[in-house]
Design a protein around this motif. Sequence first.
Motif, PDB file in Angstrom:
ATOM      1  N   SER A  82      -9.152 -33.215  13.685  1.00  0.00           N
ATOM      2  CA  SER A  82      -9.084 -34.634  14.037  1.00  0.00           C
ATOM      3  C   SER A  82      -9.316 -34.837  15.530  1.00  0.00           C
ATOM      4  O   SER A  82     -10.008 -35.775  15.932  1.00  0.00           O
ATOM      5  CB  SER A  82      -7.749 -35.230  13.600  1.00  0.00           C
ATOM      6  N   VAL A  83      -8.757 -33.934  16.359  1.00  0.00           N
ATOM      7  CA  VAL A  83      -8.952 -34.104  17.799  1.00  0.00           C
ATOM      8  C   VAL A  83     -10.432 -33.934  18.169  1.00  0.00           C
ATOM      9  O   VAL A  83     -10.977 -34.671  18.994  1.00  0.00           O
ATOM     10  CB  VAL A  83      -8.075 -33.099  18.582  1.00  0.00           C
ATOM     11  N   TYR A  84     -11.076 -32.983  17.489  1.00  0.00           N
ATOM     12  CA  TYR A  84     -12.500 -32.754  17.741  1.00  0.00           C
ATOM     13  C   TYR A  84     -13.306 -34.007  17.420  1.00  0.00           C
ATOM     14  O   TYR A  84     -14.217 -34.388  18.161  1.00  0.00           O
ATOM     15  CB  TYR A  84     -12.965 -31.578  16.873  1.00  0.00           C
ATOM     16  N   LEU A  85     -12.940 -34.684  16.319  1.00  0.00           N
ATOM     17  CA  LEU A  85     -13.666 -35.907  15.957  1.00  0.00           C
ATOM     18  C   LEU A  85     -13.385 -37.034  16.944  1.00  0.00           C
ATOM     19  O   LEU A  85     -14.276 -37.836  17.249  1.00  0.00           O
ATOM     20  CB  LEU A  85     -13.291 -36.338  14.537  1.00  0.00           C
ATOM     21  N   VAL A  86     -12.154 -37.107  17.453  1.00  0.00           N
ATOM     22  CA  VAL A  86     -11.866 -38.133  18.463  1.00  0.00           C
ATOM     23  C   VAL A  86     -12.723 -37.887  19.697  1.00  0.00           C
ATOM     24  O   VAL A  86     -13.273 -38.821  20.300  1.00  0.00           O
ATOM     25  CB  VAL A  86     -10.368 -38.151  18.834  1.00  0.00           C
ATOM     26  N   LEU A  87     -12.875 -36.598  20.058  1.00  0.00           N
ATOM     27  CA  LEU A  87     -13.748 -36.254  21.186  1.00  0.00           C
ATOM     28  C   LEU A  87     -15.168 -36.742  20.920  1.00  0.00           C
ATOM     29  O   LEU A  87     -15.805 -37.364  21.780  1.00  0.00           O
ATOM     30  CB  LEU A  87     -13.737 -34.746  21.401  1.00  0.00           C
ATOM     31  N   ALA A  88     -15.641 -36.496  19.671  1.00  0.00           N
ATOM     32  CA  ALA A  88     -16.998 -36.928  19.313  1.00  0.00           C
ATOM     33  C   ALA A  88     -17.119 -38.444  19.431  1.00  0.00           C
ATOM     34  O   ALA A  88     -18.105 -38.963  19.988  1.00  0.00           O
ATOM     35  CB  ALA A  88     -17.334 -36.477  17.897  1.00  0.00           C
ATOM     36  N   ALA A  89     -16.107 -39.163  18.941  1.00  0.00           N
ATOM     37  CA  ALA A  89     -16.140 -40.627  19.016  1.00  0.00           C
ATOM     38  C   ALA A  89     -16.150 -41.083  20.465  1.00  0.00           C
ATOM     39  O   ALA A  89     -16.891 -42.000  20.839  1.00  0.00           O
ATOM     40  CB  ALA A  89     -14.939 -41.216  18.284  1.00  0.00           C
ATOM     41  N   GLY A  90     -15.332 -40.425  21.307  1.00  0.00           N
ATOM     42  CA  GLY A  90     -15.272 -40.803  22.715  1.00  0.00           C
ATOM     43  C   GLY A  90     -16.605 -40.600  23.406  1.00  0.00           C
ATOM     44  O   GLY A  90     -17.060 -41.447  24.177  1.00  0.00           O
ATOM     45  N   VAL A  91     -17.249 -39.464  23.105  1.00  0.00           N
ATOM     46  CA  VAL A  91     -18.546 -39.177  23.722  1.00  0.00           C
ATOM     47  C   VAL A  91     -19.571 -40.237  23.298  1.00  0.00           C
ATOM     48  O   VAL A  91     -20.270 -40.810  24.137  1.00  0.00           O
ATOM     49  CB  VAL A  91     -19.015 -37.758  23.350  1.00  0.00           C
ATOM     50  N   SER A  92     -19.641 -40.524  21.974  1.00  0.00           N
ATOM     51  CA  SER A  92     -20.606 -41.533  21.512  1.00  0.00           C
ATOM     52  C   SER A  92     -20.303 -42.890  22.132  1.00  0.00           C
ATOM     53  O   SER A  92     -21.220 -43.605  22.544  1.00  0.00           O
ATOM     54  CB  SER A  92     -20.553 -41.700  19.999  1.00  0.00           C
ATOM     55  N   ALA A  93     -19.012 -43.238  22.191  1.00  0.00           N
ATOM     56  CA  ALA A  93     -18.646 -44.546  22.731  1.00  0.00           C
ATOM     57  C   ALA A  93     -19.073 -44.664  24.188  1.00  0.00           C
ATOM     58  O   ALA A  93     -19.544 -45.724  24.620  1.00  0.00           O
ATOM     59  CB  ALA A  93     -17.149 -44.774  22.591  1.00  0.00           C
ATOM     60  N   SER A  94     -18.934 -43.566  24.957  1.00  0.00           N
ATOM     61  CA  SER A  94     -19.352 -43.666  26.364  1.00  0.00           C
ATOM     62  C   SER A  94     -20.845 -43.913  26.474  1.00  0.00           C
ATOM     63  O   SER A  94     -21.291 -44.569  27.411  1.00  0.00           O
ATOM     64  CB  SER A  94     -19.034 -42.399  27.151  1.00  0.00           C
ATOM     65  N   PHE A  95     -21.628 -43.383  25.512  1.00  0.00           N
ATOM     66  CA  PHE A  95     -23.067 -43.571  25.596  1.00  0.00           C
ATOM     67  C   PHE A  95     -23.485 -44.982  25.201  1.00  0.00           C
ATOM     68  O   PHE A  95     -24.404 -45.542  25.791  1.00  0.00           O
ATOM     69  CB  PHE A  95     -23.801 -42.564  24.703  1.00  0.00           C
ATOM     70  N   ILE A  96     -22.823 -45.574  24.184  1.00  0.00           N
ATOM     71  CA  ILE A  96     -23.373 -46.836  23.681  1.00  0.00           C
ATOM     72  C   ILE A  96     -22.633 -48.071  24.164  1.00  0.00           C
ATOM     73  O   ILE A  96     -23.054 -49.175  23.843  1.00  0.00           O
ATOM     74  CB  ILE A  96     -23.460 -46.863  22.136  1.00  0.00           C
ATOM     75  N   THR A  97     -21.591 -47.926  24.940  1.00  0.00           N
ATOM     76  CA  THR A  97     -20.893 -49.134  25.347  1.00  0.00           C
ATOM     77  C   THR A  97     -21.678 -49.882  26.422  1.00  0.00           C
ATOM     78  O   THR A  97     -22.358 -49.277  27.240  1.00  0.00           O
ATOM     79  CB  THR A  97     -19.485 -48.799  25.855  1.00  0.00           C
TER      80      THR A  97
END
Lengths: 138, 498
Positions: B111-126
Amino acid sequence: MSVLLAFTSAALFATGTFLLLQRRLSRILIGIGLIGHGTNLLLVISGGAGGIAPIIGTGDQQDFSDPLPQAFALTSIVITFGVTAFLLALAFRSWQMTHDDVVEDDVEDRYVARRTQDEFVRDGEAAERAQAAEEDRS
Amino acid sequence: MNALIPLPIIVPLLGAALCVIAARARWAQRIVVLAALTSNLVVSIVLLVRVQDDGIGVTQAGGWPAPLGISLVVDDLAAIMLVVSSIMLLTVFVYAIGEGQEESRYAAFGSVYLVLAAGVSASFITGDLFNLFVAFEMMLVASYVLLTLGGRPGQVRAGMTYVVISLIASTFFVVALALIYSATGTVNMAELAVRMPELSHGVRVGFSLLLIVVFGIKAGLFPLFFWLPDSYPTAPTAITAVFAGLLTKVGVYAIIRSQTLLFPSDAQQGSLLLVVAGLTMVVGVLGALAQDDLRRMLSFHIVSHIGYMIFGLALFTLSGIAGAVFYIVHHIVVKSSLFLVAGLAEFRTGTDRLSRLGGMVRSTPTIAVLFALPALSIAGIPPFSGFVGKFALVDAGIQSEKWVIVAVSLAVSLLTVYVMSRIWSRVFWGEADPAVEARLATSSGRMPVLMTASTVVLVLLGLAIMVFAGPLYELAERTATQLLDPSQYVTAVLGGRS
């Protein structure tokens, strides 16, 4: 009013920075807490002069205070809270292992720097503990 | 297409929640994580293709029009970064399953790995500066947990430094946000781009510098890099590979985005960034030379290469930024594969000390080949992708007549070759420590399947970047054109009322 808040924020930053530069993790944590408060205060000030609660229909829109910075501050408080809790857990784990909360220099750095003439680098750990003890006295 | 834009954030977060529910069934967690990361990969490839056809894609969270709601924006740069990061995250997760370290031991990993993935994607598309702060925090908190999950003494020590320094960077970010909001009354990046020129010159430069410091800490720029080589190597290899490949690049991405979009040319810190880039290159590579620990050596080396990306940006020319974008893509893939190979070597020999390793060309020729390809690439030997990237950057530097930085970057390239050949001669030639030899002799020659397979995939991807360097560079050039013309971004987000 705003000037007073700005000075309060500045004072929080100053004391926080001082605590942050210490060797003991407990002091660093308090320092981070203070700096966190300083930034949250800064966020609140950035909304400009205060006013009435911004609920449509309760008054003239000109008198509303800006709700956005307050939402920012709330988000930032929650994040700081979470990370501080994590750091506390980390400090506890460190205390469990070493019965001390001195933040140590990197072991590998010392390994690389062993040949240097710098006493502080060479005697690493002892020097760190001495520094922490000195800070405790002051 | 616009409905797809939030998916790279939402799907991993949902997957993270499912992973928590399935905490007792590791196989179910693995399926969820793999499915979520695969979906990210598919969605980002679709987004990249669509952005090429239809231009910048925008979606407004909750349907609130631009300056009120949070905008999510996918332009060329964001789409490229999304594709590369999701490939990386997927392969490294497979590696982590094979590695049998933290992933197998702790239920929280998935789950933590997926949160990291979400955070990385969010930084790119925000498309919103405050949202960028939230995305950074999502990514960083996940990285704190991943770094210290094992709870070993070295990890706790390194974790403290890492958490404290990241927290300071976040504090600066909030300060910057507060000041920017009070000066402009908005945190929407497109609207900021419109309002920033109305501010006085000094205020603009101040904001620009403040944001460089904030993102520079995360990217590992000189002189803010010191935490990086200390903390990264303490985690298991798979996690170090993700950190090395992605986290610093998110910082670089944020620097590129903020410098090109938010600030008009008089507040862009070209010459300052050039100096910083040169120093970052030199200090990183010299630091790498002094190390005896393979993974620390590679970590220092990341710092050096961040300098190249900043060098490309600092020119603020089409070819410079295109070179930087190409270099980022190349570096994410190649650097991560180097870390994965280092992990393989450690898995086989039980040590990552250069002074103890040796003779692996004879004992494990597969690892030697897997190391040689990315190492030659990162050293910039033709015809590998590193050569293409460095050539593009140096060429851009010559066009802009920045002779000093060109000379520095060439000298650092030479030192990089030296670093890589030092690793090669210590690890793959010569004699190993007797204990290591004994361990290699007793263990069966079989390679760990999942670890080797994912490493091979990344190494091959690095070779693919070399083969498709032409089209990829064209894509990078289109990206740079888009970045140098912020009005496209502004029009896409604000709908023409700029």
